[in-house]
Design an enzyme around this catalytic site. Structure first.
Site, PDB file in Angstrom:
ATOM      1  N   LYS B 301     -54.903  48.934  19.482  1.00 33.97           N
ATOM      2  CA  LYS B 301     -56.333  49.226  19.524  1.00 33.97           C
ATOM      3  C   LYS B 301     -56.568  50.796  18.776  1.00 33.97           C
ATOM      4  O   LYS B 301     -57.753  50.863  18.353  1.00 33.97           O
ATOM      5  CB  LYS B 301     -56.930  49.457  20.983  1.00 33.97           C
ATOM      6  CG  LYS B 301     -56.940  48.262  21.737  1.00 33.97           C
ATOM      7  CD  LYS B 301     -58.040  47.131  21.392  1.00 33.97           C
ATOM      8  CE  LYS B 301     -58.027  45.976  22.164  1.00 33.97           C
ATOM      9  NZ  LYS B 301     -58.879  44.836  21.610  1.00 33.97           N
ATOM     10  N   GLU B 323     -66.907  49.832  25.086  1.00 33.40           N
ATOM     11  CA  GLU B 323     -66.498  48.966  26.147  1.00 33.40           C
ATOM     12  C   GLU B 323     -64.870  48.772  26.315  1.00 33.40           C
ATOM     13  O   GLU B 323     -64.287  48.774  25.267  1.00 33.40           O
ATOM     14  CB  GLU B 323     -67.021  47.510  25.989  1.00 33.40           C
ATOM     15  CG  GLU B 323     -66.593  46.601  25.134  1.00 33.40           C
ATOM     16  CD  GLU B 323     -66.239  46.921  23.628  1.00 33.40           C
ATOM     17  OE1 GLU B 323     -67.016  47.943  23.094  1.00 33.40           O
ATOM     18  OE2 GLU B 323     -65.212  46.402  22.878  1.00 33.40           O
ATOM     19  N   SER B 588     -48.899  43.065  20.476  1.00 36.76           N
ATOM     20  CA  SER B 588     -50.269  43.918  20.271  1.00 36.76           C
ATOM     21  C   SER B 588     -49.928  45.232  21.192  1.00 36.76           C
ATOM     22  O   SER B 588     -50.743  46.251  20.983  1.00 36.76           O
ATOM     23  CB  SER B 588     -51.265  43.049  20.645  1.00 36.76           C
ATOM     24  OG  SER B 588     -51.176  42.291  21.772  1.00 36.76           O
TER      25      SER B 588
HETATM   26  C1  LIG Z   1     -52.463  44.755  24.115  1.00 31.05           C
HETATM   27  C2  LIG Z   1     -53.738  44.103  23.839  1.00 31.05           C
HETATM   28  N1  LIG Z   1     -53.478  42.895  22.907  1.00 31.05           N
HETATM   29  C3  LIG Z   1     -54.655  42.133  22.765  1.00 31.05           C
HETATM   30  C4  LIG Z   1     -55.908  42.583  23.183  1.00 31.05           C
HETATM   31  C5  LIG Z   1     -57.017  41.440  23.048  1.00 31.05           C
HETATM   32  O1  LIG Z   1     -57.895  41.982  22.244  1.00 31.05           O
HETATM   33  P1  LIG Z   1     -57.835  41.476  20.321  1.00 31.05           P
HETATM   34  O2  LIG Z   1     -58.030  40.044  20.668  1.00 31.05           O
HETATM   35  O3  LIG Z   1     -58.925  42.150  19.796  1.00 31.05           O
HETATM   36  O4  LIG Z   1     -56.838  42.007  20.008  1.00 31.05           O
HETATM   37  C6  LIG Z   1     -55.891  43.670  24.181  1.00 31.05           C
HETATM   38  C7  LIG Z   1     -57.259  44.102  24.617  1.00 31.05           C
HETATM   39  O5  LIG Z   1     -57.553  44.798  25.503  1.00 31.05           O
HETATM   40  C8  LIG Z   1     -55.047  44.455  24.381  1.00 31.05           C
HETATM   41  O6  LIG Z   1     -55.045  45.509  25.138  1.00 31.05           O
END
Ligand SMILES: Cc1ncc(COP(=O)(O)O)c(C=O)c1O
Lengths: 249, 603
Positions: B301, B323, B588
Site C-alpha cells: 500500500k 478509507e 502483498s
Molecule cells: C496486505 C494486503 N494485501 C492485499 C490487500 C488488498 O488490496 P488490493 O486488492 O488493492 O491489493 C490489502 C488491503 O488492505 C492488504 O493489506
C-alpha cells in the site's frame, strides 16, 4: 405538456418541492404521503428510490433508505404502488435515485414504467452528463421524462455553460458543498452563486440544507423555489407531517 | 479476410472498436431496424473511425435521393443495399461514387444464377440468412450452399456469426469469401458491441494484428467497457482537477525524482524476490515471492500513498482523507501524512476497527484521526462511502484512495504507482533466470491494487499467465463471500462501472471475508476488463484455504503472510504447475496485523 414545464409556466416564485423515500416509514406509505403533500399545496414531489449505498446523502436519508429497503421496497414495487397514482395526484412527480438501480432495472423498462405511471422527471446524481447525452438522452426525451441536472457551488463556469445547454425541466441548485441534511449558512459568496444560477435561462430550485420556513424563504428569494428533504423525513419519522407542512406556509 | 462490424451507433462504443482491426464499419439507416442510427445521428460519429476503416451505410429499398444525401452527410464510402434493389438502382449508386455491396438472402434452395445480372454493377455481395425482415435475425444459414456460388464477385459472409464460430470459419475455403460481417453475435445490447468478445474472436482467427496497449485506460477512463467516472456533480470539479493534473505531475522530473528517492530510502525498495525453495518442492515447480511484506509499514500500500501524497503536495492540498479495510492503507496514509505534515482522516468500518486493532493503534500513534464507519456491514465498502461523503463536504481536501477503484483517474493513477512491483520483478527475474517473463504471476484481489502492480508490465506479454485470487469467504455459493468476479455482474460502485456483487434490484450486497483487505463487493475496472476479456484467470480461496496456506508458508519458509496475501498462496493448491515453470507470487503484506486471527485458528 410535461407537468414540470406546466408548473414553471404557471408559477415562478416560491415553488415548494418535497423529497421523501418511497416505502418509508412503512412500505405502503408512498401514495398516502403523496396525497398529503398535494393536499397541503406542495408544488412538486421528488420520490426517492431507496439505494443501499447513497453516496450523496447524509445520515437521515441514509437511514430512511435503509428502513425502506428493510421494509421490502424496490423500484418495481414503487412502480406498482404508483400504478393508479395519477387518478388522484395531479402535481408533477420526479424519481430521484442512484444510477445502479436504474441500470439494473433496465433503462428501457424504467422509462416505459415512468410513462405508464406518469413520472415527469428523474434526478440521477451519479449518471454523468456525457454518458447521459451519448447513450440515453434520445430515449428519455422520447419518453417525455426530464433528466434534471445538478449544479453546485463548485461547478465551474465552463461546466455551467455545458449544463445549461443540456438542462431540461429545471436546474437543481445544490446550496452547499455537503451531503444532504446539513444547515444552510448564508454568505456573500453563496448569494452570488444563487444569483448567477438564477440569472440563467432555465428555472432553478435550491436544495440541500433547506429545513424550515426561514431557510425556504431565504432560498426562494434567489430562485424559483426550494426543495426540502431531510427535514420532511424527520417529520415523517415523528408523525407530524401536517404540522410541518403548515409551518412552511 | 476482412472484418466488417455492422449495426454501430454509439461513440463510446466505437472508440473501443477503433482499437481493433475493423475494415468496414456499418451504420444502419433502415428505420425499422433495432440498430437504426436514428434521426439525430451525428456525422462526427462515423468519423471516429480512421480513414482506413471504410464506412458503410445500410439501406433497405430507400429512395435514391435520401440515400445520396445520407452518403454525403456521413461521408460514407460504401452502400449496402439490403432490400430488393434493382440492377438499375445499384448502377446509380455506383455512378454516384459509392462502393456497392448488394445483400442477398440465403436459404438451402437459393439460386445463385439470379445474381448474374448484378455481376458488373456490384463491388461485393453480402450473403445473409433469409428472414421476413431483411436480415438481423441472429441466425446463420447453412454455409454449405456457398459451394454453389461460382460467380466472380467477392462476398461478405453475414447472418448470426458469433464467438463460437471461429473454428468453423477457419475451415471455410471459398476463394471469393472476402469479409465477415459481424453484428448481433457480438452485442451487449442492440447496436452496442462487445469489444472484448470481438477481440478474442479476432485473435482466434489470427486477424488481430494491431499491437496497441489494450489494457491501458482510454482518455475517458475506460478499460474496455469498465471504468469511467460515475460521480455526483458535487465531486465533478475535484475529479476533473485530478484528471487534468495527474499525468502531467507523474511525468514531471520533480515527481520522478522525489518518488524514486522515497521508494529507495524510505520504503526500502527494491523489495527482494525470494526463491521459496521448500514451497517450490512442495508444489513441484519454481516459486518466487515478491516481498512487498518487507516494505516500510508492511504492505504494498505504501507504494501508492507515497505517490499520491506527492501529488497532493504539488496540488497544494492540506487535508488528506482515506478509507481503509485491513488498516494497511490507513497506516500507509497516516505514515506519509506524518512525513509531510498533513492532516489525516481515515475512515474504517467499525467491524474492521475491531478485527485489525494493531493497525488502528498504529494510525493513532502516527497522528491520524480514525473515524469508524457505522453504516452497512461496517467494512471497507462503508468506509469508502464515508470517505467520499467527507470529500463531498470538504472539496478542498485530497482523497487518497487505497486501491485501483473509484472514479477515473484513480484506477489508472494507483495502477501506475503500483507498477513498480512488476518493474522490479522483471529486472530481478531476468537476473535470476535469464528471462524477465515468468509463466505465472499470482496475486490476491480486493480492490486489486497489488495485483494491478504485479501484472502491469506483463499485461501485453501473452506468454505470462496472470492469476488473480479473490476471497470466497465461506464459499462462493454460501452467501458469505467477496468473490466479486465469480458471482457479480455489471454495476456501478464508488464512481466506477465494474463488476459488482448486487441483488436483482441493484442493491449492493454485503460482502464477507475473514480478510478485511479483501472484504469488498466491487473490484477495480481494470480487473473487470481482464476477467471479461479472458486476459487474466480469476480464482478464489475460502477463509479456511487462506488460513491453511498462511500456515504452510510460515512453517516452510519462515514468513508469516498477511491474510490477504494468504489467499494468493492458497491458489498454489489449485493450479497444475510444470517442473520447469517459473511462478511469481506477490506477497502483498506481512501477517503481524492478523496474529489474533491466526492464533484463534491454530491454538
Ligand atoms: C496486505 C494486503 N494485501 C492485499 C490487500 C488488498 O488490496 P488490493 O486488492 O488493492 O491489493 C490489502 C488491503 O488492505 C492488504 O493489506
Amino acid at each position: 405538456m410535461n407537468r414540470i414545464d406546466q408548473l414553471f409556466q404557471n408559477k415562478q416564485k416560491d415553488i415548494l418541492s418535497i423529497y421523501f423515500p418511497a416505502g418509508y416509514p412503512k412500505l405502503e406509505d408512498t401514495l398516502p404521503t403523496l396525497q398529503l403533500l398535494q393536499a397541503k399545496g406542495v408544488d412538486l414531489v421528488e420520490i426517492g428510490i431507496p439505494f443501499s449505498d447513497p453516496l450523496a446523502d447524509g445520515p437521515v436519508i441514509q437511514s430512511a433508505a435503509k428502513q425502506a429497503l428493510d421494509n421490502g421496497m424496490s423500484l418495481q414495487l414503487l412502480f406498482d404502488q404508483l400504478k393508479d397514482a395519477r387518478k388522484t395526484i395531479k402535481i408533477p412527480l420526479i424519481l430521484m435515485g442512484y444510477w445502479n438501480t436504474v441500470y439494473k432495472f433496465g433503462v428501457d423498462a424504467f422509462l416505459t414504467e415512468c410513462q405508464n405511471v406518469g413520472i415527469d422527471g428523474v434526478i440521477l446524481p451519479d449518471l454523468p452528463l456525457e454518458e447521459y447525452q451519448e447513450e440515453y438522452k434520445v430515449k428519455f426525451e422520447a419518453a417525455g421524462v426530464h433528466n434534471v441536472l445538478l449544479v453546485t457551488p463548485q461547478t465551474t463556469d465552463k461546466r455551467l455553460a455545458i449544463i445549461e445547454k443540456a438542462a431540461s425541466g429545471f436546474l437543481y441548485m445544490v446550496s452547499t458543498a455537503a451531503t444532504t441534511g446539513g444547515a444552510l449558512q448564508a454568505s456573500k459568496e453563496r448569494e452570488a452563486y444563487f444569483k448567477k444560477i438564477a440569472a440563467l435561462d432555465i428555472p432553478s430550485l435550491i436544495g440541500f440544507g433547506i429545513h424550515d420556513k426561514a431557510s425556504f424563504q431565504h432560498a426562494a428569494s434567489f430562485s424559483n423555489g426550494a426543495i426540502i428533504g431531510t427535514a420532511f423525513i424527520k417529520a415523517l419519522e415523528k408523525g407530524n407531517t401536517s404540522e410541518f407542512l403548515e409551518s412552511l406556509q | 479476410m476482412k472484418i466488417k462490424v455492422c449495426g454501430l451507433k454509439y461513440s463510446k462504443n466505437i472508440k473501443e472498436l477503433t482499437q481493433l482491426p475493423v475494415d468496414y464499419a456499418g451504420f444502419i439507416f433502415y428505420p425499422k431496424s433495432p440498430r437504426y442510427v436514428g434521426e439525430e445521428f451525428e456525422a462526427a460519429i462515423p468519423a471516429l473511425f480512421p480513414k482506413s476503416t471504410r464506412k458503410v451505410g445500410v439501406f433497405v429499398n430507400e429512395e435514391l435521393d435520401v440515400l445520396l444525401v445520407k452518403g454525403e452527410k456521413y461521408k460514407l464510402d460504401a452502400m449496402q443495399l439490403h432490400g430488393g434493389e434493382s440492377v438499375e438502382y445499384c448502377q446509380k449508386v455506383k455512378e454516384a461514387g459509392f462502393e456497392v455491396i448488394k445483400a442477398f438472402q440465403m436459404n438451402d434452395s437459393f439460386q445463385f444464377n439470379s445474381l448474374d445480372e448484378y455481376e458488373n454493377v456490384c463491388d461485393f455481395y453480402l450473403f445473409d440468412t433469409k428472414t421476413e425482415n431483411y436480415g438481423g435475425s441472429g441466425r446463420k444459414f447453412n454455409w454449405k450452399v456457398l459451394e454453389n456460388y461460382k460467380g466472380s464477385t467477392p462476398f461478405f459472409l453475414s447472418g448470426g456469426i458469433g464467438a463460437q464460430d471461429a473454428e468453423q470459419i477457419k475451415q471455410l475455403s471459398h476463394d471469393k469469401l472476402y469479409a465477415l460481417d459481424l453484428n448481433s453475435g457480438f452485442e451487449l445490447q442492440p447496436a452496442k458491441k462487445n469489444a472484448d468478445q470481438l477481440e478474442i474472436f479476432l485473435n482466434k482467427l489470427e486477424l488481430n494484428t494491431m499491437n496497441k496497449d489494450k489494457y491501458a485506460v482510454d482518455e475517458r477512463g475506460y478499460y474496455g467497457e469498465f471504468g469511467g467516472a460515475y460521480i455526483p456533480e458535487l465531486l465533478r470539479k475535484n475529479v476533473d482537477e485530478l484528471q487534468e493534473n495527474y499525468l502531467k505531475i507523474l511525468a514531471s522530473e520533480q515527481f520522478k525524482k522525489d518518488y524514486a528517492r522515497l521508494l529507495d530510502n524510505y520504503v526500502g525498495r527494491p523489495t527482494p524476490l525470494t526463491k521459496a525453495g521448500n514451497l517450490s518442492k512442495r508444489y513441484g515447480t519454481n516459486i518466487y515471492l515478491k516481498r512487498e511484506d518487507l516494505t516500510h509499514t508492511g504492505a504494498h500500500k505504501i507504494n501508492n500513498t507515497i505517490g499520491q501524497i506527492l501529488l497532493a503536495k504539488y496540488m497544494g492540498k492540506k487535508r488528506i482523507i482515506a478509507e481503509t479495510g485491513a488498516g494497511q492503507h490507513g497506516v500507509a496514509t497516516a505514515t506519509v501524512c506524518a512525513l509531510f505534515g498533513l492532516e489525516c482522516i481515515v475512515y474504517m468500518g467499525a467491524l474492521d476497527v475491531e478485527r485489525q486493532a494493531p493497525n488502528v493503534a498504529r494510525m493513532k500513534m502516527l497522528g491520524a484521526k480514525v473515524v469508524p464507519a457505522i453504516s452497512g456491514n461496517q467494512t471497507l465498502k462503508d468506509a469508502t462511502n464515508e470517505a467520499i461523503r467527507d470529500w463531498i463536504a470538504n472539496p478542498e481536501s485530497f482523497y487518497l484512495i487505497g486501491s485501483v477503484v473509484g472514479p477515473h483517474p484513480y484506477p489508472d493513477l494507483v495502477t501506475r504507482l503500483q507498477s513498480i512491483i512488476s518493474k522490479e520483478i522483471r529486472e530481478q527475474l531476468e537476473k535470476e533466470t535469464g528471462n524477465p517473463n515468468p509463466n505465472y504471476v499470482i496475486a490476491c484481489v480486493g480492490g486489486g491494487s497489488n495485483a494491478a502492480g504485479a501484472f502491469y508490465h506483463y499485461l501485453n506479454e501473452k506468454d505470462v499467465n496472470l492469476v488473480a485470487v479473490e476471497a470466497s469467504g465461506l464459499g462462493v455459493d454460501s452467501g458469505e463471500t467477496a468473490a466479486t468476479i465469480t458471482i457479480g455482474d455489471i454495476g456501478f460502485i464508488h464512481g466506477s462501472k465494474t463488476m459488482l456483487m448486487q441483488d436483482e434490484d441493484g442493491q449492493i450486497t454485503e460482502p464477507y471475508s475473514i480478510s478485511a483487505g479483501l472484504d469488498y463487493p466491487g473490484v477495480g475496472p481494470l480487473h473487470a476488463h481482464l476477467a471479461v476479456s479472458g486476459r487474466a484467470q480469476f480464482l478464489s480461496a475460502t477463509d479456511d484455504e487462506a488460513l491453511n496456506a498462511a500456515k504452510v508458508l510460515a512453517e516452510s519458509e519462515g514468513i508469516i503472510p498477511a491474510l490477504e496475501s494468504a489467499h494468493a498462496l492458497a491458489a498454489l493448491e489449485k493450479i497444475q504447475f510444470k517442473n520447469d515453470d517459473v511462478v511469481v507470487l506477490n506477497l502483498s503484506g506481512r501477517g503481524d496485523k492478523d496474529m489474533e486471527t491466526y492464533m484463534k485458528k491454530f491454538n
